[in-house]
Design an enzyme around this catalytic site. Sequence first.
Site, PDB file in Angstrom:
ATOM      1  CB  CYS A  26      -0.961  -0.019   1.179  1.00  0.00           C
ATOM      2  SG  CYS A  26      -1.978  -1.506   1.180  1.00  0.00           S
ATOM      3  CG  HIS A  60      -6.345   1.741   0.113  1.00  0.00           C
ATOM      4  ND1 HIS A  60      -5.193   2.313  -0.388  1.00  0.00           N
ATOM      5  CD2 HIS A  60      -5.937   0.702   0.900  1.00  0.00           C
ATOM      6  CE1 HIS A  60      -4.138   1.641   0.077  1.00  0.00           C
ATOM      7  NE2 HIS A  60      -4.558   0.654   0.847  1.00  0.00           N
TER       8      HIS A  60
END
Lengths: 133, 388
Positions: free
Chosen positions: B84, B335
């Site tokens: 991420c 996200h």
Amino acid sequence: MSTQDTEDIELPESLSYHDWAAAVREDRLLGQECGDCGHVSGVPSGACQECGGRDLTTVELPTTGEVYSETTINVPPEQFEERGYQVAVVDLGDARVMVRIEGDHVDIGGDVVLSGHIDTDDDHPAPTFEPAE
Amino acid sequence: MARASVVGAGMTKFGVHDTPLQELFGDAAFEAFDDAGVGPDEVEALYFGNAMGGQTENVTHLGPQCATHVGMAGKPVQRYEDACATSANAFKNAVEAVESGRHDVVLVGGVERCTPETGKDTDEMTRIFASASHRQYEQPTGLTFPGVFALLTKRHMHEHGTTEEQLAEVAVKNHGHGSLNPKAHFGKETTVEEALDGPVVADPFRLMDCCPFSDGAAAVVLVSDDLADSFDAPVDVTGVGHATDIVPLADKETPHVTKAARDAARQAYEQAGVSADDVDFAEVHDCFTGAEVLASEALGLVEDGQGGVAAAEGRTSRDGDIPINASGGLKAKGHPIGATGAAQIVELTEQVRGEAGEHQLDGVSRGVAHNLGGDAATTVVSVMEARA
């Protein structure tokens, strides 16, 4: 299985994943102790996680411990068919390991004991613990 | 002195896109080019982030594909994969490239698709996400990413008394913020009651504690300090810290302290010559509500153990003393893994310029971005501020 039953088994000089996994399948937990700084890890590394030293000795880890943190997973990844299983980080004293909890739910601080292993993820075993009596 | 300056920023709406990755990336990159007033011929290199295209869409050599799409064929492209923290890592390397004189003008950005538009449903995508945990020592337990952050958060709750209600307050705050951001995945406010009524994903996290699977892209044009004044609205990058921690999670000394974030923050603040007290606002990696609690403490924005309390008291709301995730954060803005770090840089740029539209904060001139990867084993912290 207690530590006493396994003390005659020869430990690998240099701990690999395959040694660690074979031990999990025999209901044992192996870690490494650093000859330079004394750090103990719960799984194999090529060098000490703390100091980078490569003088690592394979050690038999205790099979009883205390839950350090835990969660119950209700949305599993593909190929984990069941829902609502508990995963925990168990503190064995010198080291911690990540495990599956079997039997009754255990909170943080609860005493647990190694109960076996699961092998549902493409031949990758994971240790299982259950609440201690 | 700035390490580098952002002179152009662009991002797609985060949400569901049926667009191929290069076209999605192009939408963000062209917006950044136009904002900076540059064309691809003036841009010397692409620092590109994509975390999971190989697993999600059978696309691996995506860097040159995206460069070709935006008119940069022939230019050097480096592609970053860091879970991420993918495009924050690309950003860090781009900052170093212009700071060192290797390049004067570069494009930095990322793209990802995580929604069922990829053809992957929730359990398949949950397994792909879990690939950022340790293959041998974590995945076989059935650990998921909500599970990873649940383990960190549960320990925080145990040590500091953080409550599920306080976690819900983080979700409520970020959904409220996101409702003001037209590029956010979720535009709807929520309530503590609604959040606490949701189905449990991995306790203590219910559905509303978790960020969505999103598709999207973000990009910025980054130039050297020397060149920045020749652009209209440069925003200076004064510090970028980058640190890692032990993997697997069980071997971290105190996992919930997120040491990598503390190390990265210390580096970033030192480079910028500031302390946490000097920060006006922050974009932090709230993949789960508990992650925001941990991040707000690791960055020194609230006292250790007080992350949940601060959210519940409104200290981290847009009108609080240290606004966190005015964009809606990962929780509400969305996200798309490889785009998230770059999108934080876009947000910092727009806030510092005063161009954030309806979700603009009052009087902010210095912001910090916190983008983590994996179980917080990678963290990149960036400080950006108005050019002096």
